[in-house]
Write a protein that holds these residues in place. Structure first.
Motif, PDB file in Angstrom:
ATOM      1  N   GLY A 172       7.792  73.741  31.763  1.00 38.14           N
ATOM      2  CA  GLY A 172       7.896  72.872  32.793  1.00 38.14           C
ATOM      3  C   GLY A 172       9.457  73.217  32.946  1.00 38.14           C
ATOM      4  O   GLY A 172      10.893  73.146  34.009  1.00 38.14           O
ATOM      5  N   PHE A 173       9.969  73.276  31.278  1.00 34.26           N
ATOM      6  CA  PHE A 173      11.624  73.393  31.168  1.00 34.26           C
ATOM      7  C   PHE A 173      12.154  74.854  31.874  1.00 34.26           C
ATOM      8  O   PHE A 173      12.787  74.972  32.139  1.00 34.26           O
ATOM      9  CB  PHE A 173      11.963  73.505  29.547  1.00 34.26           C
ATOM     10  N   ILE A 174      11.116  75.624  31.484  1.00 29.25           N
ATOM     11  CA  ILE A 174      11.348  76.912  31.958  1.00 29.25           C
ATOM     12  C   ILE A 174      11.281  77.463  33.215  1.00 29.25           C
ATOM     13  O   ILE A 174      12.060  78.283  33.222  1.00 29.25           O
ATOM     14  CB  ILE A 174      10.708  78.578  30.664  1.00 29.25           C
ATOM     15  N   GLY A 175      10.611  76.759  33.408  1.00 28.50           N
ATOM     16  CA  GLY A 175      10.496  77.421  34.536  1.00 28.50           C
ATOM     17  C   GLY A 175      11.444  76.111  35.964  1.00 28.50           C
ATOM     18  O   GLY A 175      11.725  77.089  37.450  1.00 28.50           O
ATOM     19  N   GLY A 176      11.606  75.550  35.470  1.00 32.38           N
ATOM     20  CA  GLY A 176      12.576  74.781  35.790  1.00 32.38           C
ATOM     21  C   GLY A 176      13.890  75.351  36.313  1.00 32.38           C
ATOM     22  O   GLY A 176      14.868  75.497  36.888  1.00 32.38           O
ATOM     23  N   PHE A 177      14.550  75.842  35.062  1.00 35.39           N
ATOM     24  CA  PHE A 177      15.495  76.883  34.821  1.00 35.39           C
ATOM     25  C   PHE A 177      15.716  78.105  35.461  1.00 35.39           C
ATOM     26  O   PHE A 177      16.264  78.195  36.439  1.00 35.39           O
ATOM     27  CB  PHE A 177      15.678  77.278  33.497  1.00 35.39           C
ATOM     28  N   PHE A 178      14.660  79.016  35.961  1.00 35.31           N
ATOM     29  CA  PHE A 178      14.755  80.228  37.283  1.00 35.31           C
ATOM     30  C   PHE A 178      14.690  79.578  38.087  1.00 35.31           C
ATOM     31  O   PHE A 178      15.209  80.454  39.472  1.00 35.31           O
ATOM     32  CB  PHE A 178      13.045  80.946  36.371  1.00 35.31           C
ATOM     33  N   SER A 179      13.989  78.449  38.708  1.00 33.77           N
ATOM     34  CA  SER A 179      13.891  78.314  39.847  1.00 33.77           C
ATOM     35  C   SER A 179      14.814  77.380  40.623  1.00 33.77           C
ATOM     36  O   SER A 179      15.685  77.410  41.650  1.00 33.77           O
ATOM     37  CB  SER A 179      12.446  76.545  40.122  1.00 33.77           C
ATOM     38  N   THR A 180      16.053  77.128  39.054  1.00 35.78           N
ATOM     39  CA  THR A 180      17.272  76.591  39.480  1.00 35.78           C
ATOM     40  C   THR A 180      18.161  77.008  39.464  1.00 35.78           C
ATOM     41  O   THR A 180      18.581  77.464  40.998  1.00 35.78           O
ATOM     42  CB  THR A 180      17.524  74.911  38.848  1.00 35.78           C
ATOM     43  N   VAL A 181      18.033  78.458  39.008  1.00 33.30           N
ATOM     44  CA  VAL A 181      18.879  79.020  39.266  1.00 33.30           C
ATOM     45  C   VAL A 181      19.049  80.039  40.729  1.00 33.30           C
ATOM     46  O   VAL A 181      20.254  79.966  41.516  1.00 33.30           O
ATOM     47  CB  VAL A 181      19.632  80.036  38.373  1.00 33.30           C
ATOM     48  N   VAL A 182      17.617  80.499  41.354  1.00 33.45           N
ATOM     49  CA  VAL A 182      17.593  81.051  41.702  1.00 33.45           C
ATOM     50  C   VAL A 182      18.438  80.167  43.650  1.00 33.45           C
ATOM     51  O   VAL A 182      18.530  80.587  44.280  1.00 33.45           O
ATOM     52  CB  VAL A 182      15.821  81.710  42.137  1.00 33.45           C
ATOM     53  N   PHE A 183      17.435  78.606  43.933  1.00 32.94           N
ATOM     54  CA  PHE A 183      18.188  78.016  44.413  1.00 32.94           C
ATOM     55  C   PHE A 183      19.347  77.722  45.056  1.00 32.94           C
ATOM     56  O   PHE A 183      20.105  77.627  45.278  1.00 32.94           O
ATOM     57  CB  PHE A 183      17.293  76.775  44.011  1.00 32.94           C
ATOM     58  N   GLY A 184      19.966  77.131  43.256  1.00 29.93           N
ATOM     59  CA  GLY A 184      21.617  77.497  43.429  1.00 29.93           C
ATOM     60  C   GLY A 184      22.106  78.605  43.920  1.00 29.93           C
ATOM     61  O   GLY A 184      23.785  78.389  44.872  1.00 29.93           O
ATOM     62  N   PHE A 185      22.015  80.094  44.124  1.00 24.26           N
ATOM     63  CA  PHE A 185      22.460  80.992  44.163  1.00 24.26           C
ATOM     64  C   PHE A 185      22.294  81.071  45.529  1.00 24.26           C
ATOM     65  O   PHE A 185      23.211  81.311  46.373  1.00 24.26           O
ATOM     66  CB  PHE A 185      21.357  82.948  43.695  1.00 24.26           C
ATOM     67  N   ILE A 186      20.640  80.654  46.598  1.00 23.97           N
ATOM     68  CA  ILE A 186      20.951  80.843  47.724  1.00 23.97           C
ATOM     69  C   ILE A 186      21.255  79.342  48.449  1.00 23.97           C
ATOM     70  O   ILE A 186      22.032  80.244  49.725  1.00 23.97           O
ATOM     71  CB  ILE A 186      19.158  80.508  47.761  1.00 23.97           C
ATOM     72  N   PHE A 187      21.621  78.839  48.659  1.00 23.14           N
ATOM     73  CA  PHE A 187      22.162  77.352  48.427  1.00 23.14           C
ATOM     74  C   PHE A 187      23.827  77.769  48.803  1.00 23.14           C
ATOM     75  O   PHE A 187      24.729  77.337  49.873  1.00 23.14           O
ATOM     76  CB  PHE A 187      22.286  76.265  47.630  1.00 23.14           C
ATOM     77  N   SER A 188      24.635  78.443  47.723  1.00 22.21           N
ATOM     78  CA  SER A 188      25.165  78.464  47.972  1.00 22.21           C
ATOM     79  C   SER A 188      26.307  79.723  48.722  1.00 22.21           C
ATOM     80  O   SER A 188      26.831  79.342  49.583  1.00 22.21           O
ATOM     81  CB  SER A 188      26.035  79.298  46.032  1.00 22.21           C
ATOM     82  N   TYR A 189      25.169  80.385  48.991  1.00 22.08           N
ATOM     83  CA  TYR A 189      25.061  80.888  50.137  1.00 22.08           C
ATOM     84  C   TYR A 189      25.321  80.684  51.631  1.00 22.08           C
ATOM     85  O   TYR A 189      26.001  80.779  52.038  1.00 22.08           O
ATOM     86  CB  TYR A 189      24.196  82.394  50.044  1.00 22.08           C
TER      87      TYR A 189
END
Length: 354
Positions: A172-189
């Motif tokens: 869960g920790f690792i999956g949450g990390f990659f998902s959050t980075v992708v989300f932050g990148f798209i949301f920031s756009y």
């Protein structure tokens, strides 16, 4: 922005109330004189100090028009210190035999609670004034990490992560990390495309309202970047257009997913130390407000440090507002000093009058 500011304040007060109530119950401090009154008095003093600083920084032109506020702002720190000293003296006068140690326990408890809630919620507000995007992206990243870590842990979790939270897993920790980075990148756009989210929040004294209008800084202007050779073969792109802020969002998302959860682990350890399940029962099934915002406070502190370290530069607008508060003779002195400095550097031609 004003509603968000008031919302942050209300959350801060509720979190403070939950932690103070735990201390009140754990230490059985029912017979301590003035304990609750002093706790709320100190909360008032600290908020007066921090919000007074905010008024001085961001409402300078509004303050300049009102003489009574000018006095409060000019001597703000002295007034704040005097208010705190009053509470300190009240605490000393309230000391009674057989309760000395318990009273000092609660005095320390109150101050640590103030440090956790008031100081860090003030940083949330500071981030908000830098631009709504600095408020929304970090908060959303923490929420995203909390949700996706739970989902990955629920479906793929096998390996326990930490004893303080037995249900947390490495998957869960690792999956949450990659998902959050992708989300932050798209949301920031999406946020970076709108002035309302990227411009600093400023108070317009003429319209008597907050405004978020500006020429977006370089962080929020589309630029072309070269794709690393290893990724070129995979993506088939040599260059990519993106906002520079999206690179910063990776740092924010990384902290939210790798370090942010430790705020939750800290809260779990705190609750285990005092043998309680939740901070309160404010939200059915989710515990108290503090149970939902334990990671947010840590995230807010990081964002503030990140902005001051890597983003914020000299702010001419803010400096001008502070100069306008000065007396006319002080403003003239600053003008003469600045003019002399520019003449010496050759930027400004000396006056013919000498």
């Amino acid at each position: 922005p004003l509603m968000l500011l008031l919302h942050v304040l209300s959350i801060q007060v509720k979190c403070y109330h939950e932690i103070i109530t735990i201390g009140y119950r754990v230490y059985h401090s029912y017979d301590l004189p003035w304990f609750r009154s002093l706790s709320w008095y100190f909360l008032l003093c600290v908020n007066y100090f921090f919000y007074g600083e905010t008024v001085a920084d961001y409402f300078a032109t509004f303050v300049q028009r009102r003489e009574q506020l000018q006095f409060l702002i000019r001597y703000h720190r002295f007034i704040s210190f005097a208010l705190y000293l009053t509470g300190f003296c009240m605490f000393v006068l309230s000391l009674v035999k057989k309760h000395y140690r318990l009273q000092f326990y609660m005095f320390a408890w109150t101050h640590v609670t103030l440090l956790i809630t008031v100081t860090q919620s003030h940083l949330v507000i500071q981030n908000l004034f830098e631009g709504m995007i600095w408020f929304l992206v970090p908060i959303s990243s923490v929420i995203c990490n909390d949700i996706t870590a739970y989902i990955f842990g629920f479906f793929f979790g096998r390996t326990p992560l930490i004893k303080l939270s037995p249900k947390k897993t490495w998957e869960g920790f690792i999956g949450g990390f990659f998902s959050t980075v992708v989300f932050g990148f798209i949301f920031s756009y999406f946020l970076a495309q709108h002035q309302y989210f990227v411009c600093p929040v400023e108070y317009n004294s003429e319209t008597n309202r907050f405004v978020t209008e500006c020429e977006p800084s370089e962080l929020f202007q589309m630029k072309k970047y070269s794709v690393p050779p290893l990724l070129q073969a995979v993506l088939g792109w040599e260059t990519v257009n993106m906002y520079p802020f999206q690179m910063h969002s990776i740092a924010l998302s990384t902290f939210a997913s790798l370090i942010g959860p430790f705020g939750g682990f800290f809260a779990s350890g705190f609750k285990r130390a005092f043998k309680i399940k939740d901070f309160a029962d404010t939200i059915p099934g989710h515990g108290g407000i503090m149970d939902r915002f334990d990671c947010q406070y840590l995230m807010a502190t990081f964002v503030h440090v990140y902005i001051t370290s890597f983003i914020r530069g000299p702010n001419p607008s803010k400096l001008l507002k502070q100069l306008l508060i000065l007396q006319p003779e002080q403003q003239l002195s600053v003008y003469k000093t600045l003019k002399s400095h520019l003449v010496e550097k050759g930027i400004l031609q000396p006056s013919l009058r000498g």
